[in-house]
Scaffold this active site. Sequence first.
Site, short mmCIF file in Angstrom:
data_model
loop_
_atom_site.label_atom_id
_atom_site.label_comp_id
_atom_site.label_asym_id
_atom_site.label_seq_id
_atom_site.Cartn_x
_atom_site.Cartn_y
_atom_site.Cartn_z
N HIS A 31 4.30 -20.09 -12.68
CA HIS A 31 5.36 -21.62 -13.49
C HIS A 31 4.75 -23.42 -12.56
O HIS A 31 4.74 -24.15 -13.41
CB HIS A 31 6.44 -21.76 -13.76
CG HIS A 31 7.38 -19.97 -13.96
ND1 HIS A 31 7.77 -18.85 -13.66
CD2 HIS A 31 6.92 -19.74 -15.61
CE1 HIS A 31 7.94 -17.87 -14.64
NE2 HIS A 31 7.70 -18.16 -15.56
N VAL A 170 -2.28 -17.73 -12.14
CA VAL A 170 -2.28 -17.90 -10.69
C VAL A 170 -1.21 -15.72 -10.36
O VAL A 170 -1.23 -14.94 -10.97
CB VAL A 170 -0.48 -18.09 -10.11
CG1 VAL A 170 -0.70 -17.94 -8.48
CG2 VAL A 170 -1.17 -19.61 -10.82
P1 AMP Z 1 7.62 -17.33 -19.14
O1 AMP Z 1 8.87 -18.19 -18.28
O2 AMP Z 1 6.69 -15.84 -18.72
O3 AMP Z 1 7.74 -17.63 -20.44
O4 AMP Z 1 6.51 -18.62 -19.08
C1 AMP Z 1 6.05 -20.18 -18.99
C2 AMP Z 1 5.14 -20.85 -19.13
O5 AMP Z 1 4.54 -20.22 -16.91
C3 AMP Z 1 3.99 -19.79 -20.13
O6 AMP Z 1 2.91 -21.35 -20.45
C4 AMP Z 1 3.08 -18.83 -19.02
O7 AMP Z 1 2.20 -18.55 -19.57
C5 AMP Z 1 2.94 -19.90 -17.94
N1 AMP Z 1 2.92 -18.09 -17.05
C6 AMP Z 1 3.53 -17.36 -16.64
N2 AMP Z 1 3.04 -16.64 -15.55
C7 AMP Z 1 1.26 -17.27 -15.40
C8 AMP Z 1 0.67 -16.67 -14.28
N3 AMP Z 1 0.61 -15.78 -14.00
N4 AMP Z 1 -0.40 -17.84 -13.48
C9 AMP Z 1 -0.03 -19.03 -14.04
N5 AMP Z 1 0.74 -19.57 -15.52
C10 AMP Z 1 1.86 -18.37 -15.55
#
Ligand code: AMP
Length: 298
Positions: A31, A170
Site C-alpha cells: 500500500h 511488493v
Molecule cells: P487492499 O487494501 O487489499 O484492498 O489493497 C489496496 C491496494 O493495494 C490495491 O490496489 C492492491 O492491489 C494494492 N496492493 C495490495 N498488496 C500489494 C502488494 N503486495 N504490492 C503492491 N500493491 C499491493
Amino acid sequence: MRTVATFAEVRALGSGIVGFVPTMGYLHEGHLSLVAAARRECDTVTVSLFVNPLQFGPGEDLDSYPRDFGRDRLLVERAGADVLFAPSVEEMYPSAPLTTVTVAGVTAGMEGARRPGHFDGVATVVAKLFAGIEPDRSYFGRKDAQQLAMVRRMAADLSFPTRIVGEPIVREPDGLSLSSRNIYLDDAQRTAARSISRGLFAAAEAVTAGERSGRELERIVASSVRAEPGIELDYAVLADRDTAEPLGCLDRPAFLAVAAAAGATRLLDNVHIDRIEGEWVPDVGVRLDTRSILYKET
Ligand code: AMP
C-alpha cells in the site's frame, strides 16, 4: 495530514493534481508504495481506508478482516499523504445501493468465477470513490491483476476522468507477496506459501529463456505449489493483461496469475509480462530487505 469522513471534505482539501490510493487498511509496504508513487507524481495525495462490505461474500472474512485505524493513520501520514478519507459504512452506503457496477468479460474467469459478486462490489465502491473524490490519478497494485484490468476498463467505459496507474508487487524478502491477510498464516502455512512465488519466479525465468506456451508456464507454477502439502492450488492461468482472458500462448502483454488456499486464507500472486523493445520481459515486482511492517509495532 487531515483525516476526514465525507466526500465534501475530501474535495475541499484537494488542489492541483489529485492522486488517490484506495485501500481496505491494515497497511503494509505494498500500500505504501502506492502512496509513495502518488506523492512523487501529484500535488495532493488522498488515501481512502474503507473495508467495503459489498465485496465480501457470505462466509468470507468481513467481520474478522484485520483493522487497526491508529496504526494505519500513522503509516499513511509518515508516507506523506495529505488526506486520509475514512468514511463510515453509513457515509458510503446511506441505504443499500440500487445502482451497482458490473464489468462483464474481464470478471468472468479466475477470481470473478470463484467469488460471485466480489468484483461488482469492488467496481461499485471504486466508482463511488472516483465520483466522490474526483482524482486525476488513481493508484492500484498489480498484485490484484484482474482487479486492475477491471478498474481500467470501468474507468474507460464510464468516462471517469482519472488516469489509472498500476504499480509493481511488493514482496517479503523470501518472495511472498504482501497481503493484509498474510497475518492469518501460521508458520507451516507461511513456509508452504513460498511455493507460490517460487513457482512464479521459475516461470519468469522460463519466459526469459524463451518459453511462450501458456500451458507450460502454468505447469511450472502449478507443480511448485502442488509439491507443498500445506497449500491447495486453485488455479494458475496465463491471462491477457487487459481482458483477463486465458491465453494459450504469450503473444500480447499478460499476467501469469495464481490463486491458492493455505487453510482458510486465500493467497493471490502473479507475474506481469510485457513486451519491451521486442523482448518478453517478466516483472516479478520488488522485494523488501527486511520482514514487512505487518509484523512490527509502529
Ligand atoms: P487492499 O487494501 O487489499 O484492498 O489493497 C489496496 C491496494 O493495494 C490495491 O490496489 C492492491 O492491489 C494494492 N496492493 C495490495 N498488496 C500489494 C502488494 N503486495 N504490492 C503492491 N500493491 C499491493
